[in-house]
Design an enzyme around this catalytic site. Structure first.
Site, short mmCIF file in Angstrom:
data_model
loop_
_atom_site.label_atom_id
_atom_site.label_comp_id
_atom_site.label_asym_id
_atom_site.label_seq_id
_atom_site.Cartn_x
_atom_site.Cartn_y
_atom_site.Cartn_z
N CYS A 1 0.86 -1.19 0.00
CA CYS A 1 0.00 0.00 0.00
C CYS A 1 0.90 1.23 0.00
O CYS A 1 1.64 1.46 0.96
CB CYS A 1 -0.91 -0.01 1.23
SG CYS A 1 -1.91 1.49 1.36
N GLY A 2 0.83 2.00 -1.08
CA GLY A 2 1.75 3.12 -1.26
C GLY A 2 1.43 4.31 -0.36
O GLY A 2 2.30 4.82 0.35
N ASN A 3 0.16 4.77 -0.37
CA ASN A 3 -0.18 5.90 0.51
C ASN A 3 0.03 5.50 1.97
O ASN A 3 0.45 6.32 2.80
CB ASN A 3 -1.64 6.31 0.30
CG ASN A 3 -1.87 6.98 -1.05
OD1 ASN A 3 -1.01 7.72 -1.52
ND2 ASN A 3 -3.01 6.72 -1.67
N HIS B 1 -1.98 -4.59 -10.46
CA HIS B 1 -2.68 -3.45 -11.07
C HIS B 1 -2.92 -3.72 -12.55
O HIS B 1 -2.06 -4.28 -13.23
CB HIS B 1 -1.85 -2.17 -10.93
CG HIS B 1 -1.78 -1.71 -9.51
ND1 HIS B 1 -2.69 -0.85 -8.97
CD2 HIS B 1 -0.91 -2.03 -8.52
CE1 HIS B 1 -2.40 -0.64 -7.69
NE2 HIS B 1 -1.33 -1.35 -7.39
N GLY C 1 -1.70 4.95 -3.96
CA GLY C 1 -0.26 5.19 -4.17
C GLY C 1 0.36 4.18 -5.12
O GLY C 1 1.06 4.54 -6.07
N GLY D 1 -1.28 2.43 -7.16
CA GLY D 1 -1.96 2.64 -8.44
C GLY D 1 -1.29 3.75 -9.23
O GLY D 1 -1.17 3.66 -10.46
N1 LIG Z 1 -6.48 -2.27 -2.32
C1 LIG Z 1 -5.10 -2.57 -2.55
C2 LIG Z 1 -4.22 -2.29 -1.36
C3 LIG Z 1 -4.16 -0.83 -0.96
C4 LIG Z 1 -3.48 0.08 -2.00
C5 LIG Z 1 -3.37 1.49 -1.52
N2 LIG Z 1 -4.51 2.22 -1.20
C6 LIG Z 1 -2.21 2.29 -2.06
O1 LIG Z 1 -2.13 3.50 -1.73
O2 LIG Z 1 -1.34 1.74 -2.71
C7 LIG Z 1 -4.94 -4.05 -2.95
O3 LIG Z 1 -5.84 -4.85 -2.64
O4 LIG Z 1 -3.92 -4.39 -3.54
#
Ligand SMILES: N[C@@H](CCC[C@H](N)C(=O)O)C(=O)O
Length: 277
Positions: A76-78, A162, A221, A223
């Protein structure tokens, strides 16, 4: 009963419950995390971030991430920027730059003097088996049939999966409808985060992400990293890109090949609380 201290934080409106698992004993089932994540019946968050001690020499902490439905994910980037802000502000470290172990490798967040946080997110991965994605070969663009139509997607792993597509206008893109169809597409056996990227210029994009298990968030993040990497590989973007999300802006850089993706953006604490479980 167990009393659990936590912080509520966000990175560009992607919000988190952050828990210190170094000084507290934390035993939360996936079901309980799902209850805590509920916006009406719980605390409400996109992801829960758990800070743990690392057993690996040279590594400062272990970082575990759970989506709001309770499922554990790889990255999770953020959240990684909030993680760095949290461990520093809570006095778990006095270092500005830390090494953090995740389910899929080590990341290196650094607190900047202007209050932003830069994270070395590691190198992106593209092999279908690393996403995972059902495809015969690695490709920069893969055709994916969604709702009876073929869409050109780029698959990228930033630790988590992604699928990024280019759209003319993120405001009118069918993010909710196609997001859920792509998330649950049978070619993604572990599901996927679906990115919708509008190219504004060679160093500027607008982005919306329908996150796996969380739905559309105000920002994602990983993403943003995946979208910039996909745009660079398609020849549409330069090395450093300003990413406008609905929650605010991130700066993402990638020099190509095995170079790490660098992400810079804010990390904000909203409040601290405790809950009896
Ligand atoms: N929903 C994502 C994990 C969280 C990603 C996030 N919000 C970010 O900032 O990168 C998953 O299931 O991979």
């Amino acid at each position: 009963m167990m009393k659990l201290n936590f912080s509520k934080m966000h990175g560009l409106g992607n919000d988190f419950m952050v828990i210190d698992g170094v000084r507290q004993t934390v035993a939360l089932s996936n079901e309980v995390i799902g209850q805590l994540g509920h916006r009406q019946f719980g605390i409400g968050f996109d992801q829960l971030l758990l800070v743990e001690a690392s057993q690996t020499p040279g590594i400062d902490f272990r970082y575990r991430i759970f989506n709001c439905d309770g499922s554990e994910v790889e990255q999770c980037g953020n959240g990684s920027r909030c993680f760095a802000r949290f461990v520093f502000d809570q006095g778990l470290t006095d270092k500005n730059e830390i090494a953090v172990e995740t389910a899929k490798g080590v990341i290196y967040p650094r607190l900047e003097s202007n209050g932003l946080v830069t994270v070395n997110m590691g190198a992106p991965r593209f092999k279908p088996s690393e996403i995972p994605f059902e495809a015969p070969n690695e490709a920069i663009i893969d055709p994916l049939i969604v709702d009876g139509q073929v869409y050109d997607i780029s698959v990228v792993s930033m630790g988590n999966p992604h699928a990024v597509q280019v759209v003319d206008d993120v405001d009118t893109a069918p993010v909710a409808l196609h997001g859920t169809l792509i998330e649950n597409h049978k070619r993604f056996p572990q599901k996927v985060n679906a990115g919708f990227m509008q190219i504004v210029g060679r160093s500027e994009i607008r982005l919306r992400v329908f996150e796996r298990a969380a739905g559309e968030t105000l920002a994602c993040g990983t993403g943003a990293c995946a979208a910039v990497v996909a745009g660079i590989r398609r020849g549409l973007l330069d090395e450093t890109v300003l990413v406008h999300t609905r929650g605010g802006d991130l700066t993402i850089s990638w020099a190509g090949n095995d170079a790490p993706v660098m992400m810079t953006g804010p990390a904000v604490t909203v409040f601290e609380g405790s809950i009896e479980l």
